[in-house]
Write an enzyme that holds these catalytic residues in place. Sequence first.
Site, short mmCIF file in Angstrom:
data_model
loop_
_atom_site.label_atom_id
_atom_site.label_comp_id
_atom_site.label_asym_id
_atom_site.label_seq_id
_atom_site.Cartn_x
_atom_site.Cartn_y
_atom_site.Cartn_z
N HIS A 153 1.05 -1.08 -0.09
CA HIS A 153 0.17 0.05 -0.08
C HIS A 153 0.82 1.26 -0.09
O HIS A 153 2.16 0.95 -0.15
CB HIS A 153 -0.93 -0.14 1.30
CG HIS A 153 -0.25 -0.14 2.60
ND1 HIS A 153 0.49 0.72 2.84
CD2 HIS A 153 -0.54 -1.29 3.56
CE1 HIS A 153 0.79 0.27 4.19
NE2 HIS A 153 0.44 -0.74 4.50
N HIS A 170 3.70 1.55 2.67
CA HIS A 170 5.04 0.66 2.33
C HIS A 170 5.60 1.64 1.04
O HIS A 170 6.99 1.69 1.07
CB HIS A 170 4.59 -0.64 1.65
CG HIS A 170 3.95 -1.54 2.62
ND1 HIS A 170 2.59 -2.19 1.99
CD2 HIS A 170 4.07 -2.09 3.59
CE1 HIS A 170 2.43 -2.86 3.34
NE2 HIS A 170 3.20 -2.69 4.04
N CYS A 180 -3.06 -9.48 19.66
CA CYS A 180 -3.37 -8.55 18.30
C CYS A 180 -2.68 -9.08 17.04
O CYS A 180 -1.56 -9.13 17.12
CB CYS A 180 -3.32 -7.23 18.43
SG CYS A 180 -3.81 -6.43 16.90
N CYS A 228 -0.93 -6.62 14.86
CA CYS A 228 0.17 -6.00 15.36
C CYS A 228 1.46 -7.13 15.44
O CYS A 228 2.40 -7.06 15.67
CB CYS A 228 0.37 -5.55 16.71
SG CYS A 228 -0.82 -3.99 16.65
N CYS A 256 -8.01 -3.20 19.36
CA CYS A 256 -6.77 -2.46 19.23
C CYS A 256 -6.72 -1.38 18.79
O CYS A 256 -7.57 -1.30 17.72
CB CYS A 256 -5.81 -3.76 18.49
SG CYS A 256 -4.17 -2.82 17.69
N HIS A 285 -5.84 -1.57 14.90
CA HIS A 285 -6.65 -2.83 14.16
C HIS A 285 -8.19 -2.89 14.47
O HIS A 285 -8.24 -3.79 15.54
CB HIS A 285 -5.80 -4.21 14.44
CG HIS A 285 -4.46 -3.89 13.63
ND1 HIS A 285 -3.38 -3.80 14.45
CD2 HIS A 285 -4.19 -4.04 12.55
CE1 HIS A 285 -2.16 -3.64 13.56
NE2 HIS A 285 -2.55 -3.79 12.23
N LYS A 292 -6.47 7.62 8.36
CA LYS A 292 -5.67 6.45 8.01
C LYS A 292 -6.25 5.83 6.98
O LYS A 292 -7.35 5.66 6.80
CB LYS A 292 -5.73 5.56 9.41
CG LYS A 292 -4.42 4.78 9.07
CD LYS A 292 -4.51 3.64 10.09
CE LYS A 292 -3.73 2.32 9.92
NZ LYS A 292 -4.07 1.28 10.43
N LYS A 318 -9.43 0.06 4.06
CA LYS A 318 -10.36 -0.40 2.98
C LYS A 318 -11.94 -0.06 3.58
O LYS A 318 -12.64 0.27 3.13
CB LYS A 318 -10.29 -2.25 3.17
CG LYS A 318 -9.11 -2.28 2.25
CD LYS A 318 -8.85 -3.82 1.98
CE LYS A 318 -7.61 -4.25 1.31
NZ LYS A 318 -7.13 -5.43 1.89
N1 MSP Z 1 6.48 -6.98 9.29
C1 MSP Z 1 6.49 -5.52 10.26
C2 MSP Z 1 7.88 -5.06 10.20
C3 MSP Z 1 9.02 -5.89 10.78
S1 MSP Z 1 10.61 -5.03 10.48
C4 MSP Z 1 11.55 -5.91 11.35
C5 MSP Z 1 5.34 -4.49 9.69
N2 MSP Z 1 4.95 -4.69 8.53
S2 MSP Z 1 3.90 -3.95 7.76
O1 MSP Z 1 3.64 -4.32 6.59
O2 MSP Z 1 2.82 -3.67 8.67
O3 MSP Z 1 4.52 -2.39 7.78
C6 MSP Z 1 5.84 -2.23 7.20
C7 MSP Z 1 6.37 -0.67 7.14
O4 MSP Z 1 5.21 0.16 6.66
C8 MSP Z 1 6.46 -0.32 8.79
O5 MSP Z 1 7.56 0.70 8.88
C9 MSP Z 1 5.19 0.41 8.81
O6 MSP Z 1 5.16 1.54 9.99
C10 MSP Z 1 4.69 1.15 7.67
N3 MSP Z 1 3.32 1.48 7.36
C11 MSP Z 1 2.32 0.83 7.38
N4 MSP Z 1 1.18 1.72 7.36
C12 MSP Z 1 1.72 2.97 6.98
C13 MSP Z 1 1.00 3.98 6.50
N5 MSP Z 1 -0.44 4.15 6.43
N6 MSP Z 1 1.89 5.09 6.23
C14 MSP Z 1 3.37 4.99 6.37
N7 MSP Z 1 4.01 3.79 6.84
C15 MSP Z 1 3.08 2.78 7.18
O7 MSP Z 1 5.13 -3.66 10.63
#
Ligand code: MSP
Length: 517
Positions: free
Chosen positions: A19, A22, A128, A131, A146, A149, A301, A304
């Site tokens: 998304h 990421h 959770c 998380c 949570c 979530h 935020k 979906k």
């Molecule tokens: N798998 C764990 C990270 C493990 S690192 C050893 C995780 N994955 S995640 O897919 O949920 O998130 C990956 C990264 O994207 C994290 O740094 C998270 O903070 C970031 N983001 C997830 N949603 C986000 C937004 N809406 N905006 C910006 N970044 C956010 O956490």
Amino acid sequence: MEKKFYITTAIAYSNDKPHMGHAYEFFLSDVIARYKKVKGFDTYFLTGMDEHGMKNARAAHKNGMTPQAFVDEKAESFRELHKNLGISYDCFIRTSDRNVHWPGAELIWNKMDEAGDIYKKAYKGLYCVGCEKFITEKDLTEEGKCPLHSNNIPEEIEEENYFFRLSKYTDKIRSLIENKELEVVPESAHNEMMALLDQGLEDVSISRKEDAVLWGIPVPNDPSQLMYIWCDALTNYISALGYGREEDANFKKYWPADAHVIGKDIVRFHAALWPAMLISAGVEIPKRVLVHGFVTSDGKKMSKSVGNVVDPADILSRFGTEATRYFFGREMSPYDDSDFTEPRFVEAYNANLANGLGNLVSRTTKMAESYFEGNVKRTSESPVKSGSINLLGPEASLEGFGVSYTISNFYLPRYERHMEKFETNKAMDVIWEVISLLDGYVTDYEPYKLIKIDKEKTEGVIFGLLMGINEISKMLLPFMPDTSSKIRSLINAKEGDEREIISFEVKTPETSLFPRI
Ligand code: MSP
């Protein structure tokens, strides 16, 4: 010794396609990596996938696939995003990779165990899955959910697990963060950590019963338990470099990390659990954790259920890599939450890419071609004297300085200062200040009128503009690498013996760099 810079992104869960959050994190890390490369650092840039755990296993199950087949598919969609967003990573690690990742995860476990930091305990708590962590009653919302979530109700779990003595490391980590030996940037994230450490850290469960999680790395010498996903995932930062494997030259060369780039929801894992695991295992701690804000949509935020999700693949396919990178770099603020909406995207594109940058390049190259057949030389009039314009804005008068002198002495240092602090948006603002400086220069000198009176002076003006555009292309490089190289090939600077630019061989772009949307 050669300067090195090791930068990592968080590894994303494989439960869904990538998304905007990421995409933004990959972009931010990529800009920093490219900038450090320009600055002469031997840079290593790691990204990858966090593929074990309940969340991914359940998503696979829901889709009627085995976890491995499911995460393989998701890894492809992330690789596709990396390609389309121009992410220049050196390594893409996947935690399901038994050859690359597992030996490191097993080694760190064994080291922590040898240090006496792992013990078994019966435990009951709320978990959770979103998380992938135990959550306490006081952290829940009024509806018992949570806060991050809202779709999941935390599940009560009662098991015997292995625990890690995190509490033992509270004081050590507190002093490392306080003294900035482990720098947590920005200040708000640093303060969050200090407040947490003031309360003291509690020991954490670092394994789950094998049948409960279904998918993970077996605990060394006890396959009835699987490693807790965060213990497994955090280790990617060293396993990718070869920790636990024979071929560990990269580990020796690049560790400790210079920057772990992560979002604000996972600071505690990176600034408490991770350094504690490393200290326990006798490995150096990372130097810096850079915490970015969230990508939001209309202040909310992206989710979906709210229906405000913007798909990065869709934006990239319609507007292209460079425009998307522009928006991420300039219109979003790395340390705060920032909105990504299509109307804002289109507005910023038209104002700053189609008009600002695109227009400056096209009118300058057109004048160079029609007045000088594209060959613009440094003349006695260059660098151009500043007559009516004040190149520095209201603060000072720079009568007599040329454009490139002004940029290198007054704009570049500000750009660099922001880049060193990873303030990407402010650094990009400086680039656009230079664009307006040059626009003002055209307005003041009116080369389209001047050419009728004084050809040599006009050449000086155009030369000055091209020098400015050349500087812009350099500053743009980490943000918009293709645009930067396109501009360079359009203006084609020629250097003399002293390595100073003596002329430009200019071509007009066949199509506008950024056609209006
Ligand atoms: N798998 C764990 C990270 C493990 S690192 C050893 C995780 N994955 S995640 O897919 O949920 O998130 C990956 C990264 O994207 C994290 O740094 C998270 O903070 C970031 N983001 C997830 N949603 C986000 C937004 N809406 N905006 C910006 N970044 C956010 O956490």
